[in-house]
Design a protein around this motif. Structure first.
Motif, PDB file in Angstrom:
ATOM      1  N   MET A  68       0.813  -1.216   0.000  1.00 10.69           N
ATOM      2  CA  MET A  68       0.000   0.000   0.000  1.00 10.69           C
ATOM      3  C   MET A  68       0.846   1.266   0.000  1.00 10.69           C
ATOM      4  N   PHE A  69       2.147   1.185   0.362  1.00  9.81           N
ATOM      5  CA  PHE A  69       2.992   2.361   0.434  1.00  9.81           C
ATOM      6  C   PHE A  69       3.869   2.552  -0.801  1.00  9.81           C
ATOM      7  N   HIS A  70       3.781   1.647  -1.762  1.00 11.18           N
ATOM      8  CA  HIS A  70       4.609   1.798  -2.946  1.00 11.18           C
ATOM      9  C   HIS A  70       4.124   2.988  -3.778  1.00 11.18           C
ATOM     10  N   ILE A  71       5.044   3.747  -4.278  1.00 10.37           N
ATOM     11  CA  ILE A  71       4.724   4.943  -5.050  1.00 10.37           C
ATOM     12  C   ILE A  71       4.422   4.530  -6.482  1.00 10.37           C
ATOM     13  N   LYS A  72       3.313   5.010  -6.995  1.00  4.41           N
ATOM     14  CA  LYS A  72       2.976   4.712  -8.384  1.00  4.41           C
ATOM     15  C   LYS A  72       3.924   5.463  -9.306  1.00  4.41           C
ATOM     16  N   LYS A  73       4.070   4.977 -10.498  1.00  2.43           N
ATOM     17  CA  LYS A  73       5.057   5.497 -11.423  1.00  2.43           C
ATOM     18  C   LYS A  73       4.577   6.732 -12.183  1.00  2.43           C
ATOM     19  N   ARG A  74       4.016   7.675 -11.487  1.00  2.55           N
ATOM     20  CA  ARG A  74       3.629   8.969 -12.025  1.00  2.55           C
ATOM     21  C   ARG A  74       2.625   8.870 -13.173  1.00  2.55           C
ATOM     22  N   GLY A  75       1.869   7.792 -13.238  1.00  2.00           N
ATOM     23  CA  GLY A  75       0.893   7.637 -14.305  1.00  2.00           C
ATOM     24  C   GLY A  75      -0.191   8.699 -14.253  1.00  2.00           C
ATOM     25  N   SER A  76      -0.677   8.998 -13.061  1.00  2.00           N
ATOM     26  CA  SER A  76      -1.720  10.009 -12.907  1.00  2.00           C
ATOM     27  C   SER A  76      -1.188  11.386 -13.273  1.00  2.00           C
ATOM     28  N   PHE A  77       0.056  11.659 -12.909  1.00  2.00           N
ATOM     29  CA  PHE A  77       0.652  12.954 -13.220  1.00  2.00           C
ATOM     30  C   PHE A  77       0.756  13.138 -14.735  1.00  2.00           C
ATOM     31  N   GLU A  78       1.183  12.101 -15.440  1.00  2.00           N
ATOM     32  CA  GLU A  78       1.311  12.197 -16.899  1.00  2.00           C
ATOM     33  C   GLU A  78      -0.062  12.362 -17.553  1.00  2.00           C
ATOM     34  N   LYS A  79      -1.074  11.666 -17.020  1.00  2.00           N
ATOM     35  CA  LYS A  79      -2.430  11.816 -17.547  1.00  2.00           C
ATOM     36  C   LYS A  79      -2.923  13.244 -17.357  1.00  2.00           C
ATOM     37  N   MET A  80      -2.687  13.792 -16.162  1.00  2.00           N
ATOM     38  CA  MET A  80      -3.204  15.119 -15.842  1.00  2.00           C
ATOM     39  C   MET A  80      -2.504  16.206 -16.643  1.00  2.00           C
ATOM     40  N   LYS A  81      -1.259  15.999 -17.037  1.00  2.00           N
ATOM     41  CA  LYS A  81      -0.550  17.001 -17.827  1.00  2.00           C
ATOM     42  C   LYS A  81      -1.224  17.238 -19.172  1.00  2.00           C
ATOM     43  N   LYS A  82      -1.854  16.210 -19.697  1.00  2.00           N
ATOM     44  CA  LYS A  82      -2.481  16.296 -21.010  1.00  2.00           C
ATOM     45  C   LYS A  82      -3.931  16.765 -20.953  1.00  2.00           C
ATOM     46  N   MET A  83      -4.471  16.976 -19.751  1.00  2.00           N
ATOM     47  CA  MET A  83      -5.883  17.337 -19.604  1.00  2.00           C
ATOM     48  C   MET A  83      -6.068  18.846 -19.548  1.00  2.00           C
ATOM     49  N   SER A  84      -7.279  19.259 -19.921  1.00  2.00           N
ATOM     50  CA  SER A  84      -7.647  20.663 -19.742  1.00  2.00           C
ATOM     51  C   SER A  84      -7.977  20.883 -18.266  1.00  2.00           C
ATOM     52  N   VAL A  85      -8.215  22.137 -17.894  1.00  2.00           N
ATOM     53  CA  VAL A  85      -8.505  22.462 -16.493  1.00  2.00           C
ATOM     54  C   VAL A  85      -9.790  21.775 -16.042  1.00  2.00           C
ATOM     55  N   GLU A  86     -10.811  21.764 -16.884  1.00  2.00           N
ATOM     56  CA  GLU A  86     -12.084  21.138 -16.526  1.00  2.00           C
ATOM     57  C   GLU A  86     -11.916  19.620 -16.375  1.00  2.00           C
ATOM     58  N   GLU A  87     -11.197  19.020 -17.307  1.00  2.00           N
ATOM     59  CA  GLU A  87     -10.973  17.574 -17.225  1.00  2.00           C
ATOM     60  C   GLU A  87     -10.164  17.222 -15.975  1.00  2.00           C
ATOM     61  N   ARG A  88      -9.179  18.050 -15.669  1.00  2.00           N
ATOM     62  CA  ARG A  88      -8.347  17.830 -14.488  1.00  2.00           C
ATOM     63  C   ARG A  88      -9.193  17.919 -13.217  1.00  2.00           C
ATOM     64  N   SER A  89     -10.065  18.910 -13.150  1.00  2.00           N
ATOM     65  CA  SER A  89     -10.941  19.075 -11.992  1.00  2.00           C
ATOM     66  C   SER A  89     -11.863  17.867 -11.833  1.00  2.00           C
ATOM     67  N   ALA A  90     -12.438  17.408 -12.934  1.00  2.00           N
ATOM     68  CA  ALA A  90     -13.321  16.239 -12.883  1.00  2.00           C
ATOM     69  C   ALA A  90     -12.543  14.987 -12.471  1.00  2.00           C
ATOM     70  N   PHE A  91     -11.323  14.836 -12.969  1.00  2.00           N
ATOM     71  CA  PHE A  91     -10.482  13.695 -12.615  1.00  2.00           C
ATOM     72  C   PHE A  91     -10.177  13.690 -11.114  1.00  2.00           C
ATOM     73  N   ILE A  92      -9.820  14.850 -10.576  1.00  2.00           N
ATOM     74  CA  ILE A  92      -9.503  14.951  -9.153  1.00  2.00           C
ATOM     75  C   ILE A  92     -10.733  14.641  -8.308  1.00  2.00           C
ATOM     76  N   ARG A  93     -11.895  15.151  -8.728  1.00  2.00           N
ATOM     77  CA  ARG A  93     -13.132  14.869  -7.992  1.00  2.00           C
ATOM     78  C   ARG A  93     -13.452  13.372  -8.001  1.00  2.00           C
ATOM     79  N   ARG A  94     -13.250  12.713  -9.147  1.00  2.00           N
ATOM     80  CA  ARG A  94     -13.493  11.264  -9.217  1.00  2.00           C
ATOM     81  C   ARG A  94     -12.557  10.512  -8.274  1.00  2.00           C
ATOM     82  N   GLN A  95     -11.289  10.898  -8.262  1.00  2.00           N
ATOM     83  CA  GLN A  95     -10.326  10.223  -7.398  1.00  2.00           C
ATOM     84  C   GLN A  95     -10.667  10.431  -5.920  1.00  2.00           C
TER      85      GLN A  95
END
Length: 109
Positions: A68-95
């Protein structure tokens, strides 16, 4: 969520984790005492020696922290870099709603 429910959930998870560790150490001790003395002639081990062997095995394999403490390989960060502000906000709310088990979209800003 209620504070008492969170504490109860934490205690249940801690108890389950301790039981799992005790079970794994018991299995290591049982396997060692069943196999190694008959194969190599080495002596039996006790529970604390089995705990030490289990920890040594985890260190040697590079799995020091629980999964449970292993760090993910920045997959979410790379996904969020490609998103617009609205998509990023919706993604964060879902998470966040997935983590808190609550409906965050219905909260007022």
């Amino acid at each position: 969520m209620n504070v008492w429910k969170l504490r109860a959930k934490f205690m249940l998870n801690m108890t389950g984790g301790i039981c799992m560790i005790a079970l794994v150490v018991g299995i290591v001790m049982w396997l060692w005492n069943w196999l190694v003395p008959s194969i190599t002639g080495w002596s039996n081990i006790n529970y604390w020696q089995a705990l030490g062997l289990t920890l040594l095995f985890r260190f040697l394999n590079g799995n020091i922290l629980p999964p449970m403490f292993h760090i993910k390989k920045r997959g979410s960060f790379e996904k969020m870099k490609k998103m617009s502000v609205e998509e990023r906000s919706a993604f964060i709310r879902r998470q966040l709603s997935r983590l808190s088990h609550e409906d965050i979209d219905n909260e007022k800003a």
